[in-house]
Write an enzyme that holds these catalytic residues in place. Structure first.
Site, mmCIF file in Angstrom:
data_model
loop_
_atom_site.group_PDB
_atom_site.id
_atom_site.type_symbol
_atom_site.label_atom_id
_atom_site.label_comp_id
_atom_site.label_asym_id
_atom_site.label_seq_id
_atom_site.Cartn_x
_atom_site.Cartn_y
_atom_site.Cartn_z
ATOM 1 N N CYS A 114 0.846 -1.189 0.000
ATOM 2 C CA CYS A 114 0.000 0.000 0.000
ATOM 3 C C CYS A 114 0.885 1.244 0.000
ATOM 4 O O CYS A 114 1.899 1.300 0.702
ATOM 5 C CB CYS A 114 -0.897 0.005 1.236
ATOM 6 N N HIS A 157 -9.296 -3.581 -2.585
ATOM 7 C CA HIS A 157 -8.269 -2.875 -1.795
ATOM 8 C C HIS A 157 -8.623 -1.389 -1.689
ATOM 9 O O HIS A 157 -8.522 -0.783 -0.624
ATOM 10 C CB HIS A 157 -6.885 -3.070 -2.442
ATOM 11 N N GLU A 158 -9.055 -0.815 -2.821
ATOM 12 C CA GLU A 158 -9.377 0.629 -2.822
ATOM 13 C C GLU A 158 -10.646 0.929 -2.041
ATOM 14 O O GLU A 158 -10.688 1.898 -1.282
ATOM 15 C CB GLU A 158 -9.506 1.137 -4.263
ATOM 16 N N HIS A 161 -10.148 1.215 1.588
ATOM 17 C CA HIS A 161 -9.659 2.526 2.047
ATOM 18 C C HIS A 161 -10.811 3.480 2.342
ATOM 19 O O HIS A 161 -10.708 4.334 3.233
ATOM 20 C CB HIS A 161 -8.730 3.172 1.014
#
Ligand SMILES: OCN(O)CCCc1ccccc1
Ligand code: NI
Length: 187
Positions: A114, A157-158, A161
């Protein structure tokens, strides 16, 4: 132009906040931000520019990583073969939402990293292999797409966030390489 100086690192509370949806129709500043996020990804994948600007390569970026707690992500996944330079996925996504997902799980054999984490954290990050996703695109049009394998992993993954989740939250603390039966390991 976005550089590494704009990317906040673990410890900054914004990375643990739940980001707010953006208004639709999209505000000019949100459109501009999305464009700059995509430009960062392109630059980070360009050997000359990445070197010049000191950028770590990235296939995705989420607005909270810029200390902007809005539900905006950009993904740019190159095809990997020079013959066919078309990316397999390239989009700025506003208010992305996973509508449904496969029972099948998957992880990257090499684990994840990351841009907001300046250290290696080894281990399998188990995610959904396939997702059905809705989002508003840069033109303000509602999209609904299906993703699988690497592209699905990147988008998850995004989206993590946007919900204050870091990739290593998914890693088994006792045994980072523990795998349930049937999880697909993507090399
Ligand atoms: O949030 C974006 N980012 O930190 C860059 C790395 C993106 C990424 C890396 C490995 C697997 C999925 C996604
Ligand atoms: Ni990240």
């Amino acid at each position: 132009m976005i550089t590494m100086d704009n990317i906040i690192r673990e410890g900054n509370p914004t990375l643990r906040a739940v980001a707010k949806e953006v208004t639709v129709p999209l505000a000019d500043e949100d459109i501009t931000l999305g464009t700059e996020m995509m430009e960062f990804l392109h630059n980070s994948q360009d050997p000359v520019k990445a070197e010049e600007l000191g950028l770590r390569g990235g296939v995705g970026l989420a607005a909270p990583q810029l200390d902007i707690s809005k539900r905006i992500i950009a993904v740019h996944v190159p095809s990997g073969d020079l013959e066919n330079p078309e990316p397999t996925l390239s989009a700025v996504m506003y208010n992305p939402k996973i509508l449904s997902h496969s029972v099948q799980d998957a992880c990257l054999g090499e684990g994840e990293g990351c841009l907001s984490v300046d250290r290696e954290v080894p281990g399998y990050v188990v995610r959904h292999n396939k997702i059905t996703l809705s989002y508003v695109d840069a033109a303000g049009v509602k999209q609904k797409i299906r993703l699988k394998n690497y592209e699905a992993i990147v988008v998850q993954h995004e989206i993590d966030h946007l919900n204050g989740v870091m990739f290593y939250d998914h890693i088994n603390a006792e045994n980072p390489y523990a795998l349930q039966d049937g999880v697909l390991v993507i090399e």
